[in-house]
Design a protein around this motif. Structure first.
Motif, PDB file in Angstrom:
ATOM      1  N   GLY A   1      79.009  -1.107  43.479  1.00 36.06           N
ATOM      2  CA  GLY A   1      79.130  -1.802  44.753  1.00 36.06           C
ATOM      3  C   GLY A   1      77.787  -2.156  45.347  1.00 36.06           C
ATOM      4  O   GLY A   1      77.639  -3.211  45.983  1.00 36.06           O
ATOM      5  N   GLU A   2      76.774  -1.300  45.158  1.00 39.15           N
ATOM      6  CA  GLU A   2      75.454  -1.577  45.698  1.00 39.15           C
ATOM      7  C   GLU A   2      74.861  -2.849  45.106  1.00 39.15           C
ATOM      8  O   GLU A   2      74.190  -3.619  45.800  1.00 39.15           O
ATOM      9  CB  GLU A   2      74.520  -0.387  45.437  1.00 39.15           C
ATOM     10  CG  GLU A   2      74.833   0.831  46.302  1.00 39.15           C
ATOM     11  CD  GLU A   2      73.857   1.968  46.065  1.00 39.15           C
ATOM     12  OE1 GLU A   2      73.053   1.862  45.109  1.00 39.15           O
ATOM     13  OE2 GLU A   2      73.903   2.949  46.824  1.00 39.15           O
TER      14      GLU A   2
ATOM     15  N   VAL B   1      85.259   0.473  40.609  1.00 36.79           N
ATOM     16  CA  VAL B   1      85.403   0.783  42.025  1.00 36.79           C
ATOM     17  C   VAL B   1      84.103   0.427  42.726  1.00 36.79           C
ATOM     18  O   VAL B   1      83.010   0.768  42.248  1.00 36.79           O
ATOM     19  CB  VAL B   1      85.720   2.277  42.239  1.00 36.79           C
ATOM     20  CG1 VAL B   1      85.759   2.618  43.730  1.00 36.79           C
ATOM     21  CG2 VAL B   1      87.051   2.630  41.597  1.00 36.79           C
ATOM     22  N   VAL B   2      84.177  -0.283  43.839  1.00 34.47           N
ATOM     23  CA  VAL B   2      82.965  -0.727  44.526  1.00 34.47           C
ATOM     24  C   VAL B   2      82.769  -0.045  45.879  1.00 34.47           C
ATOM     25  O   VAL B   2      81.677  -0.116  46.445  1.00 34.47           O
ATOM     26  CB  VAL B   2      82.970  -2.263  44.730  1.00 34.47           C
ATOM     27  CG1 VAL B   2      82.998  -2.967  43.385  1.00 34.47           C
ATOM     28  CG2 VAL B   2      84.154  -2.707  45.589  1.00 34.47           C
ATOM     29  N   ILE B   3      83.798   0.618  46.395  1.00 31.75           N
ATOM     30  CA  ILE B   3      83.702   1.283  47.696  1.00 31.75           C
ATOM     31  C   ILE B   3      84.240   2.698  47.601  1.00 31.75           C
ATOM     32  O   ILE B   3      85.323   2.931  47.045  1.00 31.75           O
ATOM     33  CB  ILE B   3      84.498   0.506  48.773  1.00 31.75           C
ATOM     34  CG1 ILE B   3      83.707  -0.697  49.258  1.00 31.75           C
ATOM     35  CG2 ILE B   3      84.826   1.382  49.978  1.00 31.75           C
ATOM     36  CD1 ILE B   3      82.502  -0.361  50.124  1.00 31.75           C
ATOM     37  N   VAL B   4      83.482   3.643  48.128  1.00 34.53           N
ATOM     38  CA  VAL B   4      83.967   5.011  48.287  1.00 34.53           C
ATOM     39  C   VAL B   4      84.689   5.076  49.624  1.00 34.53           C
ATOM     40  O   VAL B   4      84.081   4.854  50.673  1.00 34.53           O
ATOM     41  CB  VAL B   4      82.818   6.032  48.254  1.00 34.53           C
ATOM     42  CG1 VAL B   4      83.350   7.444  48.485  1.00 34.53           C
ATOM     43  CG2 VAL B   4      82.079   5.955  46.930  1.00 34.53           C
ATOM     44  N   ARG B   5      85.977   5.346  49.564  1.00 33.68           N
ATOM     45  CA  ARG B   5      86.777   5.382  50.790  1.00 33.68           C
ATOM     46  C   ARG B   5      86.529   6.701  51.515  1.00 33.68           C
ATOM     47  O   ARG B   5      87.254   7.674  51.392  1.00 33.68           O
ATOM     48  CB  ARG B   5      88.267   5.243  50.479  1.00 33.68           C
ATOM     49  CG  ARG B   5      88.754   3.806  50.299  1.00 33.68           C
ATOM     50  CD  ARG B   5      88.305   3.184  48.988  1.00 33.68           C
ATOM     51  NE  ARG B   5      89.052   1.938  48.693  1.00 33.68           N
ATOM     52  CZ  ARG B   5      88.804   1.159  47.668  1.00 33.68           C
ATOM     53  NH1 ARG B   5      87.824   1.467  46.811  1.00 33.68           N
ATOM     54  NH2 ARG B   5      89.518   0.065  47.473  1.00 33.68           N
ATOM     55  N   SER B   6      85.437   6.753  52.249  1.00 28.43           N
ATOM     56  CA  SER B   6      85.024   7.955  52.987  1.00 28.43           C
ATOM     57  C   SER B   6      84.791   7.572  54.433  1.00 28.43           C
ATOM     58  O   SER B   6      85.086   6.462  54.851  1.00 28.43           O
ATOM     59  CB  SER B   6      83.759   8.555  52.362  1.00 28.43           C
ATOM     60  OG  SER B   6      82.713   7.605  52.341  1.00 28.43           O
TER      61      SER B   6
END
Length: 312
Positions: free
Chosen positions: A62-63, A48-53
């Motif tokens: 992701g960083e 997972v590369v993005i936290v959906r927040s």
């Protein structure tokens, strides 16, 4: 595995704008296309590369990809800017700067950049810890910070040392006189936020173990105004203190009390002419800072970063 450039560009757009919808507008595609690209990228890397927040933020994996995407975007922009066919192309330079620098010597850097027609400067006003994170994540290309330890992949050089001097109104000083001078244990103080430890460092020098009445004013101009109004004493930059001393509104507390905060410039080690030019502008402004800050020509053997750079 070969990462798709449009997938990396989409990830970067999400991090910069904070939402899938805003990223779609920047990229001139549909939100559905943005979502599909992110899912495809996550399948490619297996993480997972993005936290959906709200706002969206990159995961640790992701960083790493955001940093790669930012580097690619910078190099591509500089290459395009060098082509006659796209004359006027501006290169995006996101950087982080501590707030006290923004209100003092960094203004000369802004004046220099104002004459450049090939750069778009995006300044993040952040504290030391956040600045390091922004460098690691690739959200910024460089940062003015009090941390001398370079982030991996970055170079660091000393810039200036900001000097903070404790001051208060004559009235509040008179109310808190003791036989031995100022009663530091009872005199109220003003701090910028929870991370502002400059006042506490001065209290520690005077052996104060209790916590005096503490006001919190997390605004640059408001902080100075609070000290000048007599809300409490506070540690001010020399340039902030000078007008109050001249008018008699403020007095210095202790002839020798002060706290010095050394600042450094950290930047990615990339072959970028515009980033090099910005670094030169920073050095020039730092050297000309005069009474606001003193140039450090050598790196300290064991630096102890202060957290006041979070202020203003």
């Amino acid at each position: 595995m070969r990462l798709q450039p449009e997938h990396l560009a989409t990830l970067l757009a999400i991090v910069d704008t904070g939402t899938f919808d805003a990223a779609a507008r920047r990229l001139h595609v549909t939100p559905s296309a943005v979502s599909q690209r992110v899912k495809a990228l996550e399948v490619e890397v297996g993480q997972v590369v993005i936290v959906r927040s709200a706002p969206c933020r990159a995961t640790s994996a992701g960083e790493v990809l955001v940093r790669l995407a930012r580097q690619q975007a910078l190099l591509e922009s500089e290459a395009l800017a060098g082509l006659t066919a796209v004359a006027g192309e501006r290169v995006d330079l996101p950087i982080a700067v501590n707030a006290d620098s923004m209100s003092t010597w960094f203004g000369a850097v802004l004046g220099e950049v104002a004459a450049w027609d090939d750069v778009v400067l995006r300044v993040h006003v952040e504290d030391q810890d956040h600045s390091a994170r922004l460098l690691r994540s690739g959200e910024v290309l460089g940062a003015v910070t009090s941390d001398p330890t370079p982030v991996q992949g970055c170079s660091t050089e000393p810039l200036v040392t900001l000097r903070y001097v404790p001051a208060a109104t004559p009235g509040i000083v008179e109310r808190h006189r003791s036989r031995r001078g100022i009663d530091w244990a009872t005199m109220p103080l003003v701090r910028f936020n929870d991370k502002d430890d400059i006042q506490q460092r001065i209290l520690d020098r005077h052996g104060v173990t209790n916590v005096p009445p503490t006001h919190q004013v997390p605004d640059g101009g408001g902080f100075v105004a609070a000290v000048r109004a007599g809300l409490g004493w506070g540690a001010l930059l020399t340039t902030q203190l000078a007008p109050g001393l001249e008018s008699g509104d403020l007095v210095r507390l202790g002839s020798r009390d002060h706290v010095d905060v050394p600042l450094y410039w950290q930047r990615w080690r990339l072959p970028s002419e515009r980033l090099d030019r910005l670094s030169t502008a920073l050095r020039t402004a730092a050297e000309a800072a005069g009474p606001t800050a003193r140039r450090r020509t050598t790196r300290p053997a064991a630096a102890t970063p202060a957290t006041r750079h979070t202020r203003r």
